[in-house]
Design an enzyme around this catalytic site. Structure first.
Site, PDB file in Angstrom:
ATOM      1  N   ARG A  21       2.600  11.007  17.422  1.00  0.00           N
ATOM      2  CA  ARG A  21       3.754  10.124  17.201  1.00  0.00           C
ATOM      3  C   ARG A  21       4.895  10.885  16.539  1.00  0.00           C
ATOM      4  NH1 ARG A  21       1.623   4.352  16.795  1.00  0.00           N
ATOM      5  NH2 ARG A  21      -0.540   4.662  17.274  1.00  0.00           N
ATOM      6  N   SER A 134     -12.295 -14.171  17.694  1.00  0.00           N
ATOM      7  CA  SER A 134     -11.060 -13.392  17.734  1.00  0.00           C
ATOM      8  C   SER A 134     -10.736 -12.963  19.173  1.00  0.00           C
ATOM      9  CB  SER A 134     -11.264 -12.155  16.832  1.00  0.00           C
ATOM     10  OG  SER A 134     -10.158 -11.314  16.856  1.00  0.00           O
ATOM     11  N   SER A 186       2.155  -8.683  21.784  1.00  0.00           N
ATOM     12  CA  SER A 186       3.299  -7.793  21.582  1.00  0.00           C
ATOM     13  C   SER A 186       3.460  -6.731  22.660  1.00  0.00           C
ATOM     14  CB  SER A 186       3.193  -7.117  20.225  1.00  0.00           C
ATOM     15  OG  SER A 186       2.046  -6.311  20.154  1.00  0.00           O
ATOM     16  N   HIS A 214       5.676 -12.501  17.208  1.00  0.00           N
ATOM     17  CA  HIS A 214       6.653 -12.157  18.256  1.00  0.00           C
ATOM     18  C   HIS A 214       7.306 -13.392  18.869  1.00  0.00           C
ATOM     19  CE1 HIS A 214       5.924  -7.868  18.155  1.00  0.00           C
ATOM     20  NE2 HIS A 214       4.673  -8.207  17.881  1.00  0.00           N
ATOM     21  N   THR A 242       6.355 -13.407  10.861  1.00  0.00           N
ATOM     22  CA  THR A 242       6.992 -12.292  10.149  1.00  0.00           C
ATOM     23  C   THR A 242       8.458 -12.604   9.930  1.00  0.00           C
ATOM     24  OG1 THR A 242       7.407  -9.913  10.170  1.00  0.00           O
ATOM     25  CG2 THR A 242       7.620 -11.020  12.268  1.00  0.00           C
ATOM     26  N   LYS A 245      11.012  -9.298  12.299  1.00  0.00           N
ATOM     27  CA  LYS A 245      11.359  -9.081  13.710  1.00  0.00           C
ATOM     28  C   LYS A 245      12.571  -9.955  14.053  1.00  0.00           C
ATOM     29  CE  LYS A 245       6.627  -7.580  14.523  1.00  0.00           C
ATOM     30  NZ  LYS A 245       6.714  -6.133  14.362  1.00  0.00           N
ATOM     31  N   THR A 274       0.097  -7.410  -5.860  1.00  0.00           N
ATOM     32  CA  THR A 274       1.169  -6.543  -5.356  1.00  0.00           C
ATOM     33  C   THR A 274       2.518  -7.142  -5.755  1.00  0.00           C
ATOM     34  OG1 THR A 274       1.978  -5.396  -3.385  1.00  0.00           O
ATOM     35  CG2 THR A 274       1.291  -7.661  -3.058  1.00  0.00           C
ATOM     36  N   THR A 275       3.485  -6.275  -5.952  1.00  0.00           N
ATOM     37  CA  THR A 275       4.816  -6.728  -6.365  1.00  0.00           C
ATOM     38  C   THR A 275       5.450  -7.614  -5.300  1.00  0.00           C
ATOM     39  OG1 THR A 275       5.087  -4.721  -7.649  1.00  0.00           O
ATOM     40  CG2 THR A 275       7.108  -5.883  -7.062  1.00  0.00           C
ATOM     41  N   THR A 360      -2.232   2.424  20.900  1.00  0.00           N
ATOM     42  CA  THR A 360      -1.533   1.129  20.846  1.00  0.00           C
ATOM     43  C   THR A 360      -1.824   0.323  22.115  1.00  0.00           C
ATOM     44  OG1 THR A 360       0.178   2.233  19.560  1.00  0.00           O
ATOM     45  CG2 THR A 360       0.723   0.054  20.407  1.00  0.00           C
TER      46      THR A 360
HETATM   47  N1  PMP Z   1       1.114  -9.379  14.206  1.00  0.00           N
HETATM   48  C1  PMP Z   1       1.531  -8.828  15.345  1.00  0.00           C
HETATM   49  C2  PMP Z   1       1.078  -9.429  16.630  1.00  0.00           C
HETATM   50  C3  PMP Z   1       2.360  -7.706  15.340  1.00  0.00           C
HETATM   51  O1  PMP Z   1       2.763  -7.147  16.487  1.00  0.00           O
HETATM   52  C4  PMP Z   1       2.787  -7.162  14.098  1.00  0.00           C
HETATM   53  C5  PMP Z   1       3.715  -5.958  13.981  1.00  0.00           C
HETATM   54  N2  PMP Z   1       3.944  -5.202  15.039  1.00  0.00           N
HETATM   55  C6  PMP Z   1       2.328  -7.767  12.939  1.00  0.00           C
HETATM   56  C7  PMP Z   1       1.502  -8.871  13.020  1.00  0.00           C
HETATM   57  C8  PMP Z   1       2.738  -7.242  11.611  1.00  0.00           C
HETATM   58  O2  PMP Z   1       3.994  -7.739  11.260  1.00  0.00           O
HETATM   59  P1  PMP Z   1       4.944  -6.917  10.277  1.00  0.00           P
HETATM   60  O3  PMP Z   1       5.665  -5.912  11.116  1.00  0.00           O
HETATM   61  O4  PMP Z   1       5.817  -7.933   9.658  1.00  0.00           O
HETATM   62  O5  PMP Z   1       4.041  -6.252   9.278  1.00  0.00           O
END
Ligand code: PMP
Length: 405
Positions: A21, A134, A186, A214, A242, A245, A274-275, A360
């Site tokens: 990468r 899952s 995604s 997404h 999220t 995005k 975590t902060t 990926t």
């Molecule tokens: N779920 C899916 C399906 C994703 O594609 C991603 C990030 N590519 C995430 C969760 C993680 O989200 P974030 O980028 O906000 O950490």
């Protein structure tokens, strides 16, 4: 052991496979999306692979809210949520997100990844005897969360409700079950049959956990995602999203019942230790969510740009996965060629599309994942299509039969 030697050898192997990468060193330009400055090339490039799907990361309302929050509250949150880090901006954003999904409550995390890892991990670990069902194409963050929980996991075939039903039926009737899946996937851009999965969940008494990362901001009359578009939000136990995005900022969240959010808030180490996100991030995200709740302009323009790019790809016979979403995977099917095309697009045409290679996506399905936005122009599309056509010929890649013109 020569540790660095070991690391080098492993990395060399990745390079040989075309899977190493390399990051493009970009400087985003305020208000100029999809343009960015490439520091590698010292020139402006057009970004065609961003997940800032609507350009909200440069939206004046979002920037103004962030500036204002910095002026009022400064930089960091100053602590974990429990110890001084819950600012009013966090509280307001959680209320905004609960409302977006028609849920009683929402809970913020530092990213979508962390929200999946922490929330799924906590639910699966803490509900006694919980079995997680899952989807086989779930995101790494869900897989890691489930793994971490050490709960029993049953993987069902991607988007295959018959397989899900068979797997539900094979489990003891009284064991707690949690079905984890995504709405828009995604890398392929396909969409889950949410209603049918909810029907099965009802029939087998399972909880449902839907990743709408997404889809939030992009679908549904108020940007509440595919579940909102299909009138199904109330049938899902947990909706996860999220802020990084379509909303253009950063952060993740779950929306669910008051009790479930309180449970995760109280037991999830990935939330507790975590902060908290900076207040300016929370304020910017809230401005973005609020804007997209009442404006469909960006969503409509987005969909029409996506359709336009797809038609142009069809017209030159470039193979891309058909799907009902905004993600356009142009299939190369070879890691070396995929990386080569990406490199030449950047160097010779000022077009940035990161190659998507194994792990990926599966080997042999290497692709250019194109994400048009409402702010890509007709001229941007012309340049993209001409460049892809030229490189396809140069790499001697197969074309589909040309679409009727
Ligand atoms: N779920 C899916 C399906 C994703 O594609 C991603 C990030 N590519 C995430 C969760 C993680 O989200 P974030 O980028 O906000 O950490």
């Amino acid at each position: 052991m020569d540790f660095d030697g070991f690391f080098r050898a492993e990395l060399d192997q990745l390079r040989d496979e075309g899977n190493y990468r390399q990051f493009a060193d970009l400087e985003r330009q305020r208000g100029a999306f999809p343009r960015a400055k490439s520091h590698d090339l010292n020139r402006d490039v057009t970004v065609w692979c961003s997940n800032d799907y609507l350009g909200m990361g440069q939206h004046p309302k979002v920037l103004a809210a962030m500036h204002d929050a910095i002026d009022r509250s400064g930089a960091g949150a100053g602590g974990t949520r429990n110890i001084s880090g819950t600012t009013h901006a966090h509280v307001e954003l959680e209320a905004e997100l609960a409302d977006l999904h028609g849920k009683e409550a929402a809970l913020l995390f530092t990213s979508g990844y962390v929200s999946n890892w922490a929330a799924l991990g906590t639910l699966a670990a803490r509900i006694p005897g919980c079995v997680v069902l899952s989807d086989e194409k779930n995101h790494a963050s869900m897989i890691e969360g489930i793994r971490h929980s050490r709960a029993q996991k049953v993987i069902w075939k991607h988007n295959d409700v018959a397989d899900l039903e068979a797997k539900l039926a094979a489990l003891p009737a009284n064991c707690p079950k949690l079905i984890a899946f995504e709405s828009v996937y995604s890398m392929d851009g396909d969409i889950a049959p949410i209603a049918q999965i909810c029907d099965l969940a009802d029939r087998y008494g399972a909880m449902t956990y839907l990743d709408e990362v997404h889809a939030v901001g992009l679908y549904g009359p108020r940007g509440g995602g595919i579940a909102e578009r299909e009138g199904l939000s109330h049938r899902l136990t947990v909706i996860e999203g999220t802020l990084g995005k379509a909303f253009g900022v950063v952060g993740g969240y779950i929306a669910a019942s008051t009790e479930l959010c309180d449970f995760v808030r109280s037991f999830a180490s990935g939330f507790i230790f975590t902060t908290a996100l900076p207040p300016a991030i929370a304020a910017g995200a809230a401005a973005s969510v609020r804007h997209l709740k009442q404006s469909c302009v960006e969503r409509q323009a987005h969909q029409s740009r996506v359709a336009q790019v797809r038609q142009r790809l069809d017209a030159i016979g470039l193979p891309h996965l058909e799907n009902p979403s905004h993600i356009i995977p142009v299939m190369v099917g070879d890691p070396i060629k995929c990386k080569y095309i990406s490199d030449i697009l950047l160097r010779d045409y000022g077009i940035y599309i990161q190659p998507i290679n194994y792990p990926t996506v599966p080997k042999g399905t290497e692709r250019l994942r194109i994400t048009p936005s409402p702010v890509h122009s007709d001229a941007d599309i012309d340049v993209l299509i001409d460049a892809l056509e030229a490189l396809w010929a140069q790499c001697e890649l197969a074309r589909q039969p040309l679409a009727a013109q």
